[in-house]
Motif scaffolding. Structure first.
Motif, PDB file in Angstrom:
ATOM      1  N   TYR B   9       0.820  -1.231   0.000  1.00  0.00           N
ATOM      2  CA  TYR B   9       0.000   0.000   0.000  1.00  0.00           C
ATOM      3  C   TYR B   9       0.849   1.274   0.000  1.00  0.00           C
ATOM      4  O   TYR B   9       0.544   2.226  -0.712  1.00  0.00           O
ATOM      5  N   ASP B  10       1.913   1.295   0.797  1.00  0.00           N
ATOM      6  CA  ASP B  10       2.754   2.494   0.854  1.00  0.00           C
ATOM      7  C   ASP B  10       3.362   2.796  -0.512  1.00  0.00           C
ATOM      8  O   ASP B  10       3.480   3.956  -0.916  1.00  0.00           O
ATOM      9  N   GLU B  11       3.711   1.727  -1.226  1.00  0.00           N
ATOM     10  CA  GLU B  11       4.304   1.924  -2.539  1.00  0.00           C
ATOM     11  C   GLU B  11       3.250   2.431  -3.521  1.00  0.00           C
ATOM     12  O   GLU B  11       3.546   3.262  -4.403  1.00  0.00           O
ATOM     13  N   VAL B  12       2.023   1.938  -3.374  1.00  0.00           N
ATOM     14  CA  VAL B  12       0.932   2.417  -4.229  1.00  0.00           C
ATOM     15  C   VAL B  12       0.820   3.933  -4.098  1.00  0.00           C
ATOM     16  O   VAL B  12       0.750   4.665  -5.086  1.00  0.00           O
ATOM     17  N   GLU B  14       3.038   6.047  -2.982  1.00  0.00           N
ATOM     18  CA  GLU B  14       4.222   6.736  -3.473  1.00  0.00           C
ATOM     19  C   GLU B  14       4.164   6.965  -4.970  1.00  0.00           C
ATOM     20  O   GLU B  14       4.588   7.994  -5.475  1.00  0.00           O
ATOM     21  N   ARG B  15       3.632   5.993  -5.677  1.00  0.00           N
ATOM     22  CA  ARG B  15       3.710   6.051  -7.141  1.00  0.00           C
ATOM     23  C   ARG B  15       2.442   6.527  -7.835  1.00  0.00           C
ATOM     24  O   ARG B  15       2.485   6.941  -8.984  1.00  0.00           O
ATOM     25  N   PHE B  16       1.296   6.398  -7.160  1.00  0.00           N
ATOM     26  CA  PHE B  16       0.038   6.707  -7.845  1.00  0.00           C
ATOM     27  C   PHE B  16      -0.877   7.619  -7.019  1.00  0.00           C
ATOM     28  O   PHE B  16      -0.787   7.658  -5.798  1.00  0.00           O
ATOM     29  N   ASP B  17      -1.767   8.309  -7.759  1.00  0.00           N
ATOM     30  CA  ASP B  17      -2.859   9.034  -7.123  1.00  0.00           C
ATOM     31  C   ASP B  17      -4.158   8.291  -7.420  1.00  0.00           C
ATOM     32  O   ASP B  17      -4.484   8.065  -8.584  1.00  0.00           O
ATOM     33  N   PRO B  18      -4.880   7.894  -6.391  1.00  0.00           N
ATOM     34  CA  PRO B  18      -6.153   7.219  -6.643  1.00  0.00           C
ATOM     35  C   PRO B  18      -7.255   8.217  -7.002  1.00  0.00           C
ATOM     36  O   PRO B  18      -7.249   9.352  -6.523  1.00  0.00           O
ATOM     37  N   VAL B  19      -8.163   7.787  -7.855  1.00  0.00           N
ATOM     38  CA  VAL B  19      -9.350   8.589  -8.171  1.00  0.00           C
ATOM     39  C   VAL B  19     -10.561   7.699  -7.920  1.00  0.00           C
ATOM     40  O   VAL B  19     -10.614   6.558  -8.384  1.00  0.00           O
ATOM     41  N   LEU B  20     -11.511   8.219  -7.148  1.00  0.00           N
ATOM     42  CA  LEU B  20     -12.699   7.431  -6.805  1.00  0.00           C
ATOM     43  C   LEU B  20     -13.934   8.018  -7.463  1.00  0.00           C
ATOM     44  O   LEU B  20     -14.025   9.225  -7.674  1.00  0.00           O
ATOM     45  N   GLY B  21     -14.878   7.148  -7.744  1.00  0.00           N
ATOM     46  CA  GLY B  21     -16.218   7.597  -8.124  1.00  0.00           C
ATOM     47  C   GLY B  21     -17.165   6.658  -7.416  1.00  0.00           C
ATOM     48  O   GLY B  21     -17.058   5.440  -7.555  1.00  0.00           O
ATOM     49  N   LEU B  22     -18.059   7.197  -6.611  1.00  0.00           N
ATOM     50  CA  LEU B  22     -18.929   6.318  -5.839  1.00  0.00           C
ATOM     51  C   LEU B  22     -20.364   6.435  -6.326  1.00  0.00           C
ATOM     52  O   LEU B  22     -20.884   7.535  -6.508  1.00  0.00           O
ATOM     53  N   GLU B  23     -20.963   5.281  -6.566  1.00  0.00           N
ATOM     54  CA  GLU B  23     -22.368   5.237  -6.974  1.00  0.00           C
ATOM     55  C   GLU B  23     -23.134   4.538  -5.871  1.00  0.00           C
ATOM     56  O   GLU B  23     -22.857   3.384  -5.571  1.00  0.00           O
ATOM     57  N   VAL B  24     -24.048   5.260  -5.274  1.00  0.00           N
ATOM     58  CA  VAL B  24     -24.839   4.662  -4.209  1.00  0.00           C
ATOM     59  C   VAL B  24     -26.278   4.507  -4.691  1.00  0.00           C
ATOM     60  O   VAL B  24     -26.869   5.448  -5.210  1.00  0.00           O
ATOM     61  N   HIS B  25     -26.776   3.296  -4.560  1.00  0.00           N
ATOM     62  CA  HIS B  25     -28.183   3.032  -4.887  1.00  0.00           C
ATOM     63  C   HIS B  25     -28.959   2.949  -3.588  1.00  0.00           C
ATOM     64  O   HIS B  25     -28.576   2.193  -2.693  1.00  0.00           O
ATOM     65  N   ALA B 259      -2.395  -1.283  -9.007  1.00  0.00           N
ATOM     66  CA  ALA B 259      -1.006  -0.809  -8.982  1.00  0.00           C
ATOM     67  C   ALA B 259      -0.050  -1.930  -9.375  1.00  0.00           C
ATOM     68  O   ALA B 259       0.910  -1.709 -10.124  1.00  0.00           O
ATOM     69  N   ALA B 260      -0.336  -3.155  -8.885  1.00  0.00           N
ATOM     70  CA  ALA B 260       0.538  -4.286  -9.206  1.00  0.00           C
ATOM     71  C   ALA B 260       0.570  -4.526 -10.714  1.00  0.00           C
ATOM     72  O   ALA B 260       1.615  -4.839 -11.286  1.00  0.00           O
ATOM     73  N   ILE B 261      -0.573  -4.363 -11.371  1.00  0.00           N
ATOM     74  CA  ILE B 261      -0.631  -4.547 -12.829  1.00  0.00           C
ATOM     75  C   ILE B 261       0.116  -3.419 -13.537  1.00  0.00           C
ATOM     76  O   ILE B 261       0.915  -3.651 -14.444  1.00  0.00           O
ATOM     77  N   LEU B 262      -0.127  -2.194 -13.087  1.00  0.00           N
ATOM     78  CA  LEU B 262       0.458  -1.033 -13.765  1.00  0.00           C
ATOM     79  C   LEU B 262       1.986  -1.009 -13.637  1.00  0.00           C
ATOM     80  O   LEU B 262       2.672  -0.666 -14.607  1.00  0.00           O
ATOM     81  N   VAL B 263       2.526  -1.377 -12.482  1.00  0.00           N
ATOM     82  CA  VAL B 263       3.989  -1.323 -12.344  1.00  0.00           C
ATOM     83  C   VAL B 263       4.668  -2.390 -13.194  1.00  0.00           C
ATOM     84  O   VAL B 263       5.832  -2.253 -13.553  1.00  0.00           O
ATOM     85  N   GLU B 264       3.923  -3.432 -13.534  1.00  0.00           N
ATOM     86  CA  GLU B 264       4.472  -4.458 -14.423  1.00  0.00           C
ATOM     87  C   GLU B 264       4.303  -4.063 -15.888  1.00  0.00           C
ATOM     88  O   GLU B 264       4.576  -4.857 -16.779  1.00  0.00           O
TER      89      GLU B 264
END
Ligand code: ZN
Lengths: 99, 499
Positions: B9-12, B14-25, B259-264
């Protein structure tokens, strides 16, 4: 002018869960193209200031009060079902999708 | 591809910015469905709350539920949204047996409410303003049961069984704008947002907001962008997130998986994923159809909705005190420290305690019952506090019995246990279990005389002035009265008897 491709027909067929043969793709592409071209002529006539019509009657705000009305019994609901099991509609397994 | 690969998680972060979109029903708590008069009661026998309209039978026509539209607008107003002066329903076409019509009636490019915001307070007091894209009206789908598969899931299923009781239940979908810049706090923000929204919806009294029963559901869209990037990455949409804790876990897991996919050097598939409660992971679901694939078009069977300004203002006037303001007021009224308030909020006890106080209990007692005793009970049953089978007036009644000296604290807990066990109202439990404090002095005298006779040496000591020795007699009397005597009164009577 519309010019619908075989790929688009194949995509639409997949969305509609229809099995379409290679030959049919060509046939339907041609037929759908004729339909789309005919519809497109409406667009030629309609000017910018004419909004697309979605409703034939100029009504808004038709509501129902939040009152329970009797519906169908389980037996009535399932009467027309090709198959039923445990009070539920039985359908063939659903391929390639998750609920 | 094996799904288990995740990045630390710490590495995630360090390397990335997360973007969220939440849909609540949110399922509304109207008596009837969105477009027909079928009842909406949870848990009915399958296919007993259906009619030609919600079964999509030929010749049936939908008519909109007025209260559902009002609830939609009240939700929009409470979320500081603009209310559309004119909007339509649309058909969302797809072939899946959970909607017998082969389309879901929804709203597409004309939501009834749009452009709002919700202030979310994190645990440490930080306030994050979440921008709301839209809140639109639609209908819920039926429930599918997959038969023959190993786990009840579609894979390997032999056939599916459909119950349409839920099909057509009014649903409001609330969609956030992209939530950016939260960094490592993104999972916490997601959870706090859903929690705050749930409190707001509860205050509006528009829904049961029971995540465990599906009346509040959250889909979490998550994507990552490399530090310094300006374009969003490809997002996934995780469904089946059925608790606040799961919202947080699902977002966190998706961040580490992507993140694991993207760093590979790999790329993220735009797809629906399913949260697995047991493992805290997500698994691939269906490849996401684009909105074009749903071939939305205006619903010809329903006329447009054009709420007059007066109607909107009337509804605005019905908005209750917002939970955040209410908390501030409660903190002042009950003189709570920040920590006490936070405990109250985190226990989900604000409304329950307030209702208990309204029913006559003191804030301190009401808080003690709900935040300590009943919270533990709810935890051990794996239930939300509000789902416990006891009501604020019942707690207030027990509290009153203690205040009147008719119950000791210990007996009061037994009465609460009895109510929880379904033995009836507090007074009935007292009656049936024989729990009232023995306040009849003659009954106490009898028990005291018996105890004194049984322990003559102790009796002599007391008579000789050793008052402390009375404790043994008090203990004996409490035992004979099964703890239902007021120990202080017993002591007084013993001393009176021995002088
Ligand atoms: Zn119905």
């Amino acid at each position: 002018m519309p010019n619908i491709s075989r790929d688009e027909v194949a995509h639409l067929a997949r969305l509609a869960r229809l099995a379409v043969t290679e030959d049919e793709l060509d046939t339907f592409a041609g037929q759908l193209d004729v339909i789309l071209q005919s519809v497109a002529r409406v667009g030629e006539v309609a000017a910018e200031d004419i909004p697309p019509t979605s409703h034939a009657v100029p009504l808004t705000n038709v509501f129902r009060e939040d009152l329970v009305r009797p519906g169908l019994t389980q037996q009535q609901a399932l009467a027309g079902a090709p198959a039923a099991e445990d009070g539920r509609f039985r359908v063939p397994r659903i391929l390639g999708e998750e609920a | 591809m094996t799904a288990a690969t995740v990045l630390d998680y710490d590495e995630v972060i360090e390397r990335f910015d997360p973007v969220l979109g939440l849909e609540v029903h949110v399922e509304l708590n109207t008596h009837t469905k969105m477009f027909c008069g079928c009842p909406t009661t949870f848990g009915a026998e399958p296919n007993t709350q259906v009619c030609p309209t919600c079964l999509g039978l030929p010749g049936s026509l939908p008519v909109v539920n007025r209260v559902a539209v009002e609830s939609a607008m009240r939700i929009g107003l409470a979320l500081n949204c603009e209310i559309a002066p004119w909007c339509r329903f649309a058909r969302k076409n797809y072939f899946y047996p959970d909607m017998p019509k082969n389309f879901q009636t929804s709203q597409y490019d004309e939501p009834i409410a749009f452009n709002g915001s919700l202030d979310v307070t994190l645990e440490d007091g930080t306030v994050v303003t979440v921008a709301i894209e839209r809140a639109h009206m639609e209908e819920d789908t039926g429930k599918s049961l997959h038969v023959g598969g190993a786990t009840g899931r579609i894979h390997g299923a032999d056939h599916s069984l459909l119950d349409y009781n839920r099909a057509g239940v009014p649903l409001i979908e609330i969609v956030t704008k992209p939530i950016e810049g939260m960094g490592e706090r993104a999972p916490e923000v997601a959870r706090a947002y859903v929690s705050t929204l749930r409190d707001l919806l509860r205050a509006l009294d528009v829904s049961d907001v029971r995540m465990d029963q599906g009346s509040l559901r959250c889909d979490a869209n998550v994507s990552l962008m490399s530090k310094g990037a300006t374009e969003f990455g490809t997002r996934t949409e995780t469904k089946n997130v059925n608790s606040l804790r799961s919202v947080e876990r699902a977002v966190r897991y998706e961040m580490t998986r992507q993140a694991a996919i993207l760093v590979e050097g790999g790329s993220i598939l735009q797809e629906t994923r399913h949260f697995q409660e047991a493992t805290g992971t997500t698994s691939a679901g269906r490849r996401k159809e684009t909105s074009e694939d749903y071939r939305y078009f205006p619903e010809p069977d329903l006329v447009p909705i054009a709420p007059p300004a007066e109607w909107v203002e009337q509804l605005r006037a019905t908005l209750p005190e917002m939970p955040s303001e209410r908390r501030k007021r409660i903190q002042a009224d009950w003189q709570l420290t920040d920590l006490e308030l936070r405990d109250l909020v985190n226990a989900g006890a604000v409304d329950l305690v307030a209702a208990t106080v309204d029913a006559g209990a003191s804030p301190a007692e009401a808080r003690a019952w709900w935040v300590s005793y009943l919270s533990q009970e709810a935890n051990s049953r794996g239930l939300e506090l509000a789902a416990l089978p006891i009501t604020p007036p019942q707690v207030a009644r027990v509290s009153a019995l203690v205040a009147e000296g008719k119950l000791t604290n210990k007996l009061a807990r037994e009465v609460i246990d009895g109510v929880l066990a379904g033995e009836g109202e507090p007074d009935e439990v007292v009656e049936k279990r024989g729990l009232a404090v023995v306040s009849d002095d003659s009954a106490l005298y009898a028990a005291i005389d018996e105890a004194l006779a049984a322990q003559p040496d102790v009796a002599d000591k007391i008579r000789g002035g050793k008052v402390a020795a009375a404790g043994a007699i008090v203990g004996a009397v409490m035992k004979t009265t099964k703890g239902q005597a007021d120990a202080k009164r017993v002591r007084e009577l013993i001393l009176e008897r021995c002088t």
